[in-house]
Design an enzyme around this catalytic site. Structure first.
Site, PDB file in Angstrom:
ATOM      1  N   ASN A 159       0.822  -1.218   0.000  1.00  0.00           N
ATOM      2  CA  ASN A 159       0.000   0.000   0.000  1.00  0.00           C
ATOM      3  C   ASN A 159       0.859   1.273   0.000  1.00  0.00           C
ATOM      4  O   ASN A 159       0.355   2.356   0.241  1.00  0.00           O
ATOM      5  CB  ASN A 159      -0.950   0.006   1.210  1.00  0.00           C
ATOM      6  CG  ASN A 159      -0.209  -0.009   2.545  1.00  0.00           C
ATOM      7  OD1 ASN A 159       1.021   0.068   2.579  1.00  0.00           O
ATOM      8  ND2 ASN A 159      -0.942  -0.108   3.630  1.00  0.00           N
ATOM      9  N   HIS A 167       3.437   1.839   2.059  1.00  0.00           N
ATOM     10  CA  HIS A 167       4.002   2.269   3.353  1.00  0.00           C
ATOM     11  C   HIS A 167       5.516   2.088   3.377  1.00  0.00           C
ATOM     12  O   HIS A 167       6.080   1.248   2.676  1.00  0.00           O
ATOM     13  CB  HIS A 167       3.308   1.599   4.548  1.00  0.00           C
ATOM     14  CG  HIS A 167       3.599   0.149   4.777  1.00  0.00           C
ATOM     15  ND1 HIS A 167       2.668  -0.711   5.320  1.00  0.00           N
ATOM     16  CD2 HIS A 167       4.702  -0.603   4.579  1.00  0.00           C
ATOM     17  CE1 HIS A 167       3.201  -1.909   5.443  1.00  0.00           C
ATOM     18  NE2 HIS A 167       4.427  -1.877   4.996  1.00  0.00           N
TER      19      HIS A 167
END
Ligand code: GLP
Length: 268
Positions: free
Chosen positions: A136, A138
């Site tokens: 995602n 991160h």
């Protein structure tokens, strides 16, 4: 940002090891930021092999790991503490006093996070921070919507991250829902960043990080604001990049294929 695309993850690890070895040779004392997860594992193996072969010496290396799960003790098998010991720390000549970790069981979380930042400052800041990237986008455990100026703190993990990391735990229910992580702002203060990405599951996040807008929805995109970033990825992770021709032009086509680009010629 320099993007170097290799054929596979082994080549990525080889290049990452060369990169690190070069910096270790240049600096008498190195403050190294480390990431856990499966991506840097091959690099760690090369670091151990390099140490065993007498190529690298860790006696003047300081380490700071990016993150740790809240609720796990250092000797819990799934803790990043344990992971780092098993995959790297127990096999090289790091001085134990130079190894720094966020605790999964701090008495006072806020204070502990402030102390961690203070410890980084006391050794003069991180010279090289090694990073992976989550599906995602991160970095560390800075999930989408993390402030791009964030500091070391506790974060709530997304369901996606919990699912991604459940492979390391006996059951999904065992994956902690919270973690301590260096902030995006903390990471950006490192003098140099080296991000590794392998596998097609990272393709979307990598394209967003390198070619998308700078946005808290992809915390890794904040690296666009850093003056000294090298991205080493394999073709699978690079498949959604659109400016590949340019990256290869910058790297020198042949060198991008073999990973032998001399450091002196690196451009950002
Ligand atoms: C994990 C870690 C990160 C890591 C990333 C990718 O959740 N918190 O530090 O870089 O996600 O992990 P992996 O390399 O296993 O894909």
């Amino acid at each position: 940002m320099q993007v170097l695309i290799h054929s596979d993850q082994e080549k990525v690890a080889e290049h990452a090891y060369d990169f690190l070895r070069h910096i270790m040779k240049k600096r008498k004392r190195l403050v190294l930021g480390l990431a856990s997860g499966s991506t840097p594992l091959r690099l760690f193996r090369k670091m151990v092999a390099g140490f065993t072969a007498g190529e690298v010496d860790f006696s003047s290396v300081y380490t700071f790991n990016l993150d740790e799960y809240v609720g796990l003790k250092p000797d819990d098998l799934q803790s990043y503490h344990c992971f780092m010991r098993a995959s790297l720390f127990d096999h090289v000549n790091l001085n134990k006093d130079n190894v720094h970790f966020l605790s999964g069981i701090p008495e006072d979380i806020e204070r502990h996070c402030e102390d961690y930042e203070q410890q980084i400052r006391e050794v003069g800041g991180i010279d090289l921070q090694i990073l992976g990237i989550g599906r995602n986008g991160h970095i560390g455990f800075n999930e989408p919507t993390s402030s791009l100026a964030s500091r070391t703190r506790m974060v709530i993990l997304t369901q996606g991250t919990i699912r991604d990391n459940e492979r390391f735990f006996p059951n999904k229910e065992d994956v902690p829902g919270r973690a301590l992580t260096m902030g995006v702002g903390t990471i950006l203060e490192a003098r140099e960043l080296l991000l590794l990405a392998t596998g097609s599951e990272k393709a979307r996040a990598l394209a967003a990080m390198i070619e998308g807008p700078v946005t808290a929805m992809c915390p890794a995109s904040a690296l666009q604001m850093h003056p000294s970033v090298t991205v080493l990825c394999d073709q699978a992770a690079a498949q959604k990049l659109t400016h590949t021709e340019y990256y290869e032009q910058v790297a020198g086509k042949e060198n991008a294929a073999t990973g032998n680009l001399p450091y002196e010629q690196r451009q950002t």
